[in-house]
Design an enzyme around this catalytic site. Structure first.
Site, PDB file in Angstrom:
ATOM      1  N   ASP A  26       0.889  -1.166   0.000  1.00 42.98           N
ATOM      2  CA  ASP A  26       0.000   0.000   0.000  1.00 42.98           C
ATOM      3  C   ASP A  26       0.927   1.215   0.000  1.00 42.98           C
ATOM      4  OD1 ASP A  26      -2.029   1.867   0.474  1.00 42.98           O
ATOM      5  OD2 ASP A  26      -2.406   1.247   2.546  1.00 42.98           O
TER       6      ASP A  26
ATOM      7  N   CYS B 289      -3.367  -2.090  -3.444  1.00 44.03           N
ATOM      8  CA  CYS B 289      -4.723  -1.525  -3.408  1.00 44.03           C
ATOM      9  C   CYS B 289      -4.849  -0.301  -4.305  1.00 44.03           C
ATOM     10  CB  CYS B 289      -5.108  -1.191  -1.966  1.00 44.03           C
ATOM     11  SG  CYS B 289      -3.990  -0.026  -1.178  1.00 44.03           S
TER      12      CYS B 289
HETATM   13  N1   CP Z   1      -7.795   1.640  -3.056  1.00 40.89           N
HETATM   14  C1   CP Z   1      -8.622   2.679  -2.840  1.00 40.89           C
HETATM   15  O1   CP Z   1      -9.414   2.732  -1.886  1.00 40.89           O
HETATM   16  O2   CP Z   1      -8.518   3.639  -3.786  1.00 40.89           O
HETATM   17  P1   CP Z   1      -9.198   5.101  -3.738  1.00 40.89           P
HETATM   18  O3   CP Z   1      -8.523   5.855  -2.623  1.00 40.89           O
HETATM   19  O4   CP Z   1      -8.921   5.673  -5.106  1.00 40.89           O
HETATM   20  O5   CP Z   1     -10.659   4.940  -3.462  1.00 40.89           O
HETATM   21  N1  NVA Z   2      -3.558   3.437   3.448  1.00 42.66           N
HETATM   22  C1  NVA Z   2      -4.032   4.267   2.360  1.00 42.66           C
HETATM   23  C2  NVA Z   2      -5.034   3.554   1.535  1.00 42.66           C
HETATM   24  C3  NVA Z   2      -5.448   4.276   0.277  1.00 42.66           C
HETATM   25  C4  NVA Z   2      -6.472   3.545  -0.499  1.00 42.66           C
HETATM   26  C5  NVA Z   2      -4.596   5.573   2.905  1.00 42.66           C
HETATM   27  O1  NVA Z   2      -5.283   5.540   3.948  1.00 42.66           O
HETATM   28  O2  NVA Z   2      -4.353   6.614   2.321  1.00 42.66           O
END
Ligand code: CP
Ligand code: NVA
Length: 299
Positions: free
Chosen positions: A217, A257
């Site tokens: 991530d 993700c």
């Molecule tokens: N992975 C995810 O939640 O992407 P977004 O922040 O673009 O929604």
């Molecule tokens: N860990 C990240 C996830 C983004 C989809 C955030 O919280 O920004």
């Protein structure tokens, strides 16, 4: 009526049901059940989003409903109206809510006071919708999670990592968190998790050794921008690249993700090599969101 506020609150059976339903919906996209006929759902987002927002907007429409996007800053929430008042107002007008915000307590409070089916679209604590889509990838591409080993590399205490840890605890697969000490989940969280399925390692090569899924991530989650420089420095050795992938199982898949920051948590080369899996994972956000809503509304 159910809510989807965390992976922590789900049972093995509930997770399995949602994931299998997601795969069924993926196979028959044009024949979506019209469970939201006549309904209007609110999307309340206090943080940026591409995948989550678009997949919910499209998914709700495909299920026969309509959707209203509310940026937190543009509502009275942004001027300090309490969550519990906003929740009681929306509870009298819309039929369901999808919320992306900072505190997990705010989503829980919204669900309590609105009495609406409420979905956590990401908080600082969990990102349950993401992990359900990820598990759907494991179900479709790896034949499931039983006996599989997953490694999460990077910020091992972020929302995505925490939801993965709850998934491992609930479903019984092995998860290794590869992270520097500073970004490992704290002892109180591990105590609450109460499982022998999650292992912690500070050594990235050992963490990915023989695993079937290598996952990462962003290193700087939304809300942590001030820590950017120090995070990028200490997380450098946890980058997914071809050298590190040499330690994983021969057919290991890479998952992310998204959004991805090439040259930071993953190299361009490794991301492009695994793009088919990674963008399938992104597509599954749509099918999984629909599955979550159908599951929540089941009698
Ligand atoms: N992975 C995810 O939640 O992407 P977004 O922040 O673009 O929604
Ligand atoms: N860990 C990240 C996830 C983004 C989809 C955030 O919280 O920004």
């Amino acid at each position: 009526m159910k809510n989807l506020l965390s992976i922590e609150a789900l049972s093995e059976q509930e997770i399995t049901d949602i994931v299998e339903l997601g795969t069924t919906l993926r196979k028959s996209r044009t024949a979506s059940p019209q469970v939201l006929n006549g309904q209007c759902w609110a999307l309340i987002f206090n943080k940026s989003s591409t995948r989550t927002r678009v997949s919910f907007e499209v998914g709700i429409r495909e299920l026969g409903g309509s959707v209203m996007f509310l940026s937190g800053a543009d509502t009275q929430l942004g001027r300090g109206e309490p969550v519990k008042d906003t929740a009681r107002v929306l509870g009298r007008m819309v039929h369901g809510a999808v919320i992306r915000t900072y505190a997990q307590e705010d989503v829980e409070e919204f669900a309590k006071y609105s009495k609406l089916p409420t979905i956590n679209a990401l908080t600082d604590e969990e990102h349950p919708c993401q992990i359900l889509a990820d598990l759907q990838v494991m179900h479709e591409r790896l034949g499931g999670w039983k006996g599989k080993r997953v490694c999460f590399l990077g910020d091992g205490d972020c929302n995505v990592a925490r939801s993965w840890m709850w998934a491992a605890a609930r479903l019984g697969f092995e998860l290794v968190i590869g992270a520097p000490k500073k970004f490992q989940p704290p002892a109180e969280f591990m105590e609450k998790l109460n499982t022998d399925k999650v292992k912690l390692s500070e050594d990235p090569a050992k963490a990915v050794s023989g695993v079937d899924v290598v996952y990462t991530d962003v290193w700087v989650s939304m809300g942590k921008e001030e820590e950017s420089a120090s995070r990028l420095q200490v997380l450098k050795p946890y980058q997914i690249n071809e050298e590190l992938m040499g330690h994983a199982a021969k057919d290991a898949v890479v998952m992310h993700c998204l959004p991805a920051y090439r040259g930071k948590e993953i190299t361009d080369e490794t991301l492009e090599k695994h793009a088919d899996t990674i963008f399938d994972e992104a597509e599954n956000r749509l099918h999984a969101q629909k599955a979550i809503i159908c599951w929540m509304l089941r009698k």
